[in-house]
Design an enzyme around this catalytic site. Structure first.
Site, short mmCIF file in Angstrom:
data_model
loop_
_atom_site.label_atom_id
_atom_site.label_comp_id
_atom_site.label_asym_id
_atom_site.label_seq_id
_atom_site.Cartn_x
_atom_site.Cartn_y
_atom_site.Cartn_z
N MET A 1 -4.02 -6.60 -7.11
CA MET A 1 -3.64 -7.99 -8.04
C MET A 1 -4.77 -9.00 -8.35
O MET A 1 -4.35 -9.90 -8.79
CB MET A 1 -2.66 -8.65 -7.47
CG MET A 1 -1.29 -7.92 -6.89
SD MET A 1 -0.60 -6.81 -8.24
CE MET A 1 0.47 -5.88 -7.31
N ASN B 1 -6.26 2.96 -12.85
CA ASN B 1 -5.36 1.73 -12.16
C ASN B 1 -3.92 2.19 -12.41
O ASN B 1 -3.65 2.99 -13.33
CB ASN B 1 -5.20 0.45 -12.93
CG ASN B 1 -4.52 -0.44 -12.66
OD1 ASN B 1 -4.20 -0.71 -11.57
ND2 ASN B 1 -3.68 -1.21 -13.71
N GLY C 1 0.87 -1.29 -0.20
CA GLY C 1 -0.08 0.01 0.10
C GLY C 1 0.86 1.34 0.11
O GLY C 1 0.42 2.23 0.50
N THR C 2 2.14 1.21 -0.67
CA THR C 2 2.78 2.51 -0.64
C THR C 2 2.04 3.32 -1.53
O THR C 2 2.05 4.78 -1.29
CB THR C 2 4.39 2.41 -0.94
OG1 THR C 2 4.46 2.16 -2.39
CG2 THR C 2 4.97 1.37 -0.04
N ASN C 3 1.23 2.99 -2.60
CA ASN C 3 0.39 3.96 -3.51
C ASN C 3 -0.54 4.65 -2.58
O ASN C 3 -0.84 5.74 -2.92
CB ASN C 3 0.17 3.28 -4.62
CG ASN C 3 1.16 3.29 -5.56
OD1 ASN C 3 1.50 4.42 -6.25
ND2 ASN C 3 1.82 2.25 -6.33
N HIS D 1 0.15 1.05 -13.13
CA HIS D 1 0.91 0.08 -13.42
C HIS D 1 2.32 0.45 -13.62
O HIS D 1 2.65 1.57 -14.08
CB HIS D 1 0.52 -0.13 -14.89
CG HIS D 1 0.97 -1.60 -15.35
ND1 HIS D 1 0.85 -2.91 -14.94
CD2 HIS D 1 2.11 -1.60 -16.22
CE1 HIS D 1 1.62 -3.66 -15.67
NE2 HIS D 1 2.22 -2.95 -16.36
#
Ligand code: GAR
Length: 207
Positions: free
Chosen positions: A91, A108, A12-14, A110
């Protein structure tokens, strides 16, 4: 105030980058109303707890069919009045029922420059391994709208990152996150919150 629902599967760094952008007021008029993890052990759940964000784990394998799983996700997002779904390291390949329900309202992140190193089988560290194996000199990150084609939806924003000679997949993954992902994901959410994204066919115009 744009109500955002975030989908994650891991660290969860994003997700953290979005929280930080909101707390530092770089990202305005946006509230994370729920975090949904596909994995009960995801560290992202701890991050949500620390920031008092509603968080649940919804797992595909707990449902008899994929449709029931998607219906449950839709119900959850509806109950939180989510207006934008952000896949931030999610994922799971999501089905058409969910995608139709939130058409042009799912984005999303990527970790490559789409259309390179994307599609089925390209996720997380595997993307960076493939980049190094191929020997490309530039990689990066992409934020796109989600359609039924894996990583094939309209591209919103991309940022390049230089591949260094001695990079390991882990080092490259870290730099792509630091130099590209954590910057472009909050930036795209800000554009969405201010109604500045217009989808025309497979193109996204920034107004
Ligand atoms: C990120 O690099 C994200 O771009 C990638 O997984 C990582 C999740 O890290 N997503 C995909 O590969 C999706 N196909 P995080 O949980 O620390 O944000």
């Amino acid at each position: 105030m744009l109500k955002v629902g975030v989908l994650v599967s891991g660290g969860g760094t994003n997700f953290q980058a979005i929280i930080n952008a909101i707390e530092s007021e770089k990202l305005k008029d946006t509230k994370i109303v729920t975090l949904v993890s596909s994995n009960p052990n995801a560290y992202a759940l701890e991050r949500a707890k620390k920031h008092n964000i509603d968080a649940v784990c919804i797992r595909k394998k707990d449902y008899e069919t994929d449709i029931l799983y998607q219906k449950s996700l839709i119900e959850h997002m509806r109950s939180k009045q989510v207006e934008l779904v952000v896949m931030a390291g999610f994922m799971v390949v999501i089905g058409s029922l969910f995608i139709k329900e939130f058409e042009n309202k799912i984005i999303n992140i990527h970790p490559s420059l789409i259309p390179s190193f994307c599609g089925n089988g390209y996720y997380g560290l595997k993307v960076h391994e493939a980049v190094l194996e191929k020997g490309v000199k530039v990689t990066g990150a992409t934020v796109h709208f989600v359609t039924e084609e894996t990583d094939g939806g309209p591209i919103i924003m991309q940022k390049p990152v230089t591949v260094l000679e001695d990079d390991t997949p882990e080092q490259l993954q870290k730099r792509v996150m630091e130099e590209a992902e954590w910057e472009i994901l909050p930036n795209v959410i800000q554009l969405f919150a201010h109604n500045r994204l217009k989808v025309i066919g497979n193109h996204v115009k920034i107004l």
